[in-house]
Design a protein around this motif. Structure first.
Motif, PDB file in Angstrom:
ATOM      1  N   VAL A  30       0.939  -1.262   0.005  1.00 27.58           N
ATOM      2  CA  VAL A  30      -0.104  -0.111   0.007  1.00 27.58           C
ATOM      3  C   VAL A  30       0.933   1.393  -0.051  1.00 27.58           C
ATOM      4  O   VAL A  30       2.064   1.217   0.817  1.00 27.58           O
ATOM      5  CB  VAL A  30      -0.980   0.005   1.299  1.00 27.58           C
ATOM      6  CG1 VAL A  30      -1.536   1.317   1.109  1.00 27.58           C
ATOM      7  CG2 VAL A  30      -1.844  -1.309   1.337  1.00 27.58           C
TER       8      VAL A  30
ATOM      9  N   ASP B 194     -11.021  -1.032  -1.888  1.00 25.11           N
ATOM     10  CA  ASP B 194     -10.358  -2.359  -1.922  1.00 25.11           C
ATOM     11  C   ASP B 194     -10.560  -3.104  -0.395  1.00 25.11           C
ATOM     12  O   ASP B 194      -9.870  -2.632   0.618  1.00 25.11           O
ATOM     13  CB  ASP B 194      -8.963  -1.777  -2.381  1.00 25.11           C
ATOM     14  CG  ASP B 194      -7.845  -3.162  -2.049  1.00 25.11           C
ATOM     15  OD1 ASP B 194      -8.226  -4.201  -1.978  1.00 25.11           O
ATOM     16  OD2 ASP B 194      -6.704  -2.810  -2.061  1.00 25.11           O
TER      17      ASP B 194
ATOM     18  N   ASP C 204      -9.170  -5.628   2.099  1.00 22.84           N
ATOM     19  CA  ASP C 204      -8.151  -6.332   2.017  1.00 22.84           C
ATOM     20  C   ASP C 204      -8.629  -7.616   3.017  1.00 22.84           C
ATOM     21  O   ASP C 204      -7.843  -7.771   3.978  1.00 22.84           O
ATOM     22  CB  ASP C 204      -7.103  -5.706   2.244  1.00 22.84           C
ATOM     23  CG  ASP C 204      -5.635  -6.315   2.139  1.00 22.84           C
ATOM     24  OD1 ASP C 204      -5.621  -7.277   1.152  1.00 22.84           O
ATOM     25  OD2 ASP C 204      -4.513  -6.265   3.016  1.00 22.84           O
TER      26      ASP C 204
ATOM     27  N   GLN D 263      -4.576  -1.232  -4.089  1.00 26.33           N
ATOM     28  CA  GLN D 263      -4.498   0.427  -3.838  1.00 26.33           C
ATOM     29  C   GLN D 263      -2.855   0.974  -4.305  1.00 26.33           C
ATOM     30  O   GLN D 263      -3.082   2.021  -4.656  1.00 26.33           O
ATOM     31  CB  GLN D 263      -4.527   0.845  -2.452  1.00 26.33           C
ATOM     32  CG  GLN D 263      -4.491   2.189  -2.120  1.00 26.33           C
ATOM     33  CD  GLN D 263      -3.000   2.589  -1.585  1.00 26.33           C
ATOM     34  OE1 GLN D 263      -2.277   2.053  -1.604  1.00 26.33           O
ATOM     35  NE2 GLN D 263      -3.072   4.056  -1.222  1.00 26.33           N
TER      36      GLN D 263
ATOM     37  N   ASP E 102      -2.958   2.482  -7.742  1.00 28.82           N
ATOM     38  CA  ASP E 102      -3.464   3.916  -8.021  1.00 28.82           C
ATOM     39  C   ASP E 102      -4.174   4.404  -6.922  1.00 28.82           C
ATOM     40  O   ASP E 102      -5.250   4.330  -6.435  1.00 28.82           O
ATOM     41  CB  ASP E 102      -4.663   3.899  -9.139  1.00 28.82           C
ATOM     42  CG  ASP E 102      -4.868   5.289  -9.568  1.00 28.82           C
ATOM     43  OD1 ASP E 102      -4.524   6.226  -9.046  1.00 28.82           O
ATOM     44  OD2 ASP E 102      -5.541   5.540 -10.732  1.00 28.82           O
ATOM     45  N   PRO E 103      -3.273   4.792  -5.943  1.00 28.00           N
ATOM     46  CA  PRO E 103      -3.526   5.515  -4.776  1.00 28.00           C
ATOM     47  C   PRO E 103      -4.661   6.622  -4.779  1.00 28.00           C
ATOM     48  O   PRO E 103      -5.403   7.233  -3.866  1.00 28.00           O
ATOM     49  CB  PRO E 103      -2.410   5.852  -3.961  1.00 28.00           C
ATOM     50  CG  PRO E 103      -1.424   6.000  -5.061  1.00 28.00           C
ATOM     51  CD  PRO E 103      -1.752   4.976  -6.046  1.00 28.00           C
TER      52      PRO E 103
ATOM     53  N   VAL F  38      -8.145   4.562  -5.428  1.00 29.67           N
ATOM     54  CA  VAL F  38      -8.636   3.239  -4.715  1.00 29.67           C
ATOM     55  C   VAL F  38      -8.456   3.498  -3.296  1.00 29.67           C
ATOM     56  O   VAL F  38      -7.566   4.232  -2.735  1.00 29.67           O
ATOM     57  CB  VAL F  38      -7.618   2.149  -4.984  1.00 29.67           C
ATOM     58  CG1 VAL F  38      -7.942   1.069  -4.292  1.00 29.67           C
ATOM     59  CG2 VAL F  38      -7.494   1.890  -6.374  1.00 29.67           C
ATOM     60  N   VAL F  39      -9.433   3.302  -2.414  1.00 27.14           N
ATOM     61  CA  VAL F  39      -9.553   3.313  -1.016  1.00 27.14           C
ATOM     62  C   VAL F  39      -9.206   1.928  -0.533  1.00 27.14           C
ATOM     63  O   VAL F  39      -9.847   1.085  -0.890  1.00 27.14           O
ATOM     64  CB  VAL F  39     -10.896   3.557  -0.322  1.00 27.14           C
ATOM     65  CG1 VAL F  39     -10.886   3.820   1.020  1.00 27.14           C
ATOM     66  CG2 VAL F  39     -11.285   5.141  -1.066  1.00 27.14           C
ATOM     67  N   HIS F  40      -8.006   2.056   0.402  1.00 33.41           N
ATOM     68  CA  HIS F  40      -7.800   0.663   0.999  1.00 33.41           C
ATOM     69  C   HIS F  40      -8.675   0.504   2.257  1.00 33.41           C
ATOM     70  O   HIS F  40      -8.280   1.222   3.201  1.00 33.41           O
ATOM     71  CB  HIS F  40      -6.246   0.421   1.185  1.00 33.41           C
ATOM     72  CG  HIS F  40      -5.767  -0.789   1.809  1.00 33.41           C
ATOM     73  ND1 HIS F  40      -5.525  -1.982   0.978  1.00 33.41           N
ATOM     74  CD2 HIS F  40      -5.381  -1.023   3.124  1.00 33.41           C
ATOM     75  CE1 HIS F  40      -5.098  -2.836   1.983  1.00 33.41           C
ATOM     76  NE2 HIS F  40      -5.015  -2.350   3.245  1.00 33.41           N
TER      77      HIS F  40
ATOM     78  N   PRO G 210      -7.781   8.188  -0.821  1.00 34.81           N
ATOM     79  CA  PRO G 210      -7.424   9.231  -1.875  1.00 34.81           C
ATOM     80  C   PRO G 210      -7.226  10.596  -1.298  1.00 34.81           C
ATOM     81  O   PRO G 210      -7.989  10.956  -0.532  1.00 34.81           O
ATOM     82  CB  PRO G 210      -8.064   9.160  -3.018  1.00 34.81           C
ATOM     83  CG  PRO G 210      -8.831   7.802  -2.937  1.00 34.81           C
ATOM     84  CD  PRO G 210      -8.864   7.420  -1.422  1.00 34.81           C
TER      85      PRO G 210
END
Length: 463
Positions: free
Chosen positions: A166, A275, A277, A293, A296-297, A300-302, A322
């Motif tokens: 990440v 995203d 996990d 993520q 493309d940070p 994409v929300v991790h 983001p």
């Protein structure tokens, strides 16, 4: 002396009623005992302490206590203080339970989504908690930053970057009370931005879909096949929730082409990928699949959590956001007072930075792999026609069943006092993906001493 009485006593809420201070106090104390508000054995304040609290003479309280001791409501012994007397309590008989419930609670639990709680690292966690509390600044005990404690956000940034790929900046991490809390925050934000629906996977957790529905969003399931969720055609969609590292419950990682496709879609349309996990730290037979993520940070929300790696009761999760979402999420979290326990945050930060978290995860990974291997071996002997899939990672396996047998196998498992989920339980009601008969077997839940018994019960239920 008054300060000593005030600090050494115990609190008791009592309101004297009627005429006369002593009579009113005696009646009030008698009613608290007779009504059951004070349980047998409860220690009462000393006469001096209660007198100070009520603003009456000490002799008034002492005389009331003496009256109630004489009546048998209280006991008074040297060194033990004044306590509520032990007495038999008559309780209404419970209603008879329906006959079909005679089996009682399941003897074994193989439901997915839970770790082995018996293996929680109590000693290491307590050690981390002591160190964290000793080092915590005084302002840590205030309301603080809605994003969470900087110690934990810094520790998470380092860990997620190293272990999950990440791209994490502590300033873009928001600590929340588990995955559901984070998903609810995002659902509210998306609805405020004008979204009416969100794409989801054909198989997943209905609790997550319900959270999004409560936020005012419809959920639209995407097609699913052997390569995972089909992300190639998402016309009219502005946001999607995925479990790309280890799809729940099917257990497959999202194919690299489809990972690339969903990221390309997000860049092209300005869309947002959530995203999840889900149990991404537990892999066995393959290289770890990094978090989506990392590709493309900005789109994409991790979403991560300590629920699988440690315990759900900690209620610790995190969002890596983001830049375009940070202010909105922090503002919403601050408005609603959606706080997360600071002491647990500080403890987890210490647990990560000390290396204890890595050691625990690696030990758990070995333990769960042994369980998975035992499951596969038992199937080979007792149910060779049942095929296990999705077993390269995670805390569960999908056991493929002959067509039309899922419901009967779930019932047979219940007869064996075994809790287990059928795959149909995790299928989105609007999914167009063809139905499949299978069990979703969680091998993380039972403690070590119950694992062999759970396996035996499962094999007896399988065709």
């Amino acid at each position: 002396m008054a300060k000593t009485w005030a600090t050494l006593g115990v609190d008791l809420h009592v309101e004297p009623t009627g005429s006369g201070i002593r009579k009113g106090l005696t009646e009030a104390l008698r009613e608290t005992v007779r009504g059951g508000r004070l349980a047998p054995g409860t220690r009462l304040p000393s006469s001096r302490s209660l007198a100070a609290d009520l603003g009456v003479a000490r002799n008034t309280v002492a005389d009331s206590y003496a009256d109630l001791v004489a009546e048998g409501w209280l006991t008074a012994r040297q060194g033990s203080g004044t306590r509520v007397a032990e007495r038999s309590v008559v309780r209404p008989a419970p209603e008879a339970a329906p006959r079909r419930r005679e089996q009682g609670r399941p003897a074994f639990d193989l439901t997915p989504g839970h770790p082995d709680l018996a293996s929680f690292p109590r000693a290491a966690w307590l050690k981390a908690a002591r160190r964290a509390l000793a080092r915590a600044p005084h302002d840590a005990l205030g309301y603080g930053d809605p994003r969470g404690r900087p110690e934990l956000r810094t520790a998470l940034a380092g860990y997620l970057s190293r272990a999950r790929g990440v791209r994490a900046d502590p300033e873009r991490i928001v600590v929340c009370s588990g995955f559901s809390d984070g998903l609810t925050l995002l659902g509210v934000i998306l609805r405020r931005r004008g979204l009416r629906s969100l794409a989801v996977e054909s198989y997943g957790l209905d609790t997550h879909w319900k959270l999004l529905h409560r936020a005012g969003l419809r959920t639209t399931p995407l097609p699913f096949d052997g390569l995972g969720t089909d992300t190639r055609e998402m016309t009219g969609v502005r946001a999607v929730l995925l479990t790309p590292a280890h799809q729940f419950p099917m257990g497959v990682p999202l194919h690299p082409d489809r990972r690339a496709a969903v990221v390309a879609w997000a860049r092209r349309t300005g869309g947002l990928v959530l995203d999840d996990d889900y149990d991404g730290e537990f892999r066995y037979d393959r290289q770890p699949v990094g978090a989506l993520q990392g590709l493309d940070p900005d789109h994409v929300v991790h979403l991560g959590t300590a629920s699988k790696s440690l315990a759900p009761a900690l209620r610790l999760g995190w969002l890596v956001l983001p830049p375009s979402l940070v202010d909105e999420v922090v503002s919403l979290k601050g408005e609603g007072g959606w706080s997360t326990g600071v002491l647990d945050q500080l403890t987890l930060a210490e647990f990560i930075t000390s290396g204890a978290y890595d050691r625990h995860v690696r030990a758990a990974r070995l333990r769960y792999r042994r369980r998975r291997d035992a499951l596969i071996a038992a199937l080979a002997v007792h149910a060779p026609d049942v095929r296990a899939t999705g077993i390269a990672a995670g805390l569960h396996a999908v056991l493929r069943l002959p067509p039309g047998t899922e419901e009967s196998v779930v019932q047979a498992a219940a007869f064996q006092r075994l809790a287990v989920h059928g795959l149909a339980r995790h299928r989105h009601p609007d999914a167009l993906t063809p139905r499949q008969d299978a069990l979703v077997v969680g091998y993380g839940t039972p403690p070590d001493h119950a694992w062999s018994g759970a396996l035996d019960a499962l094999c007896r239920a399988l065709p």
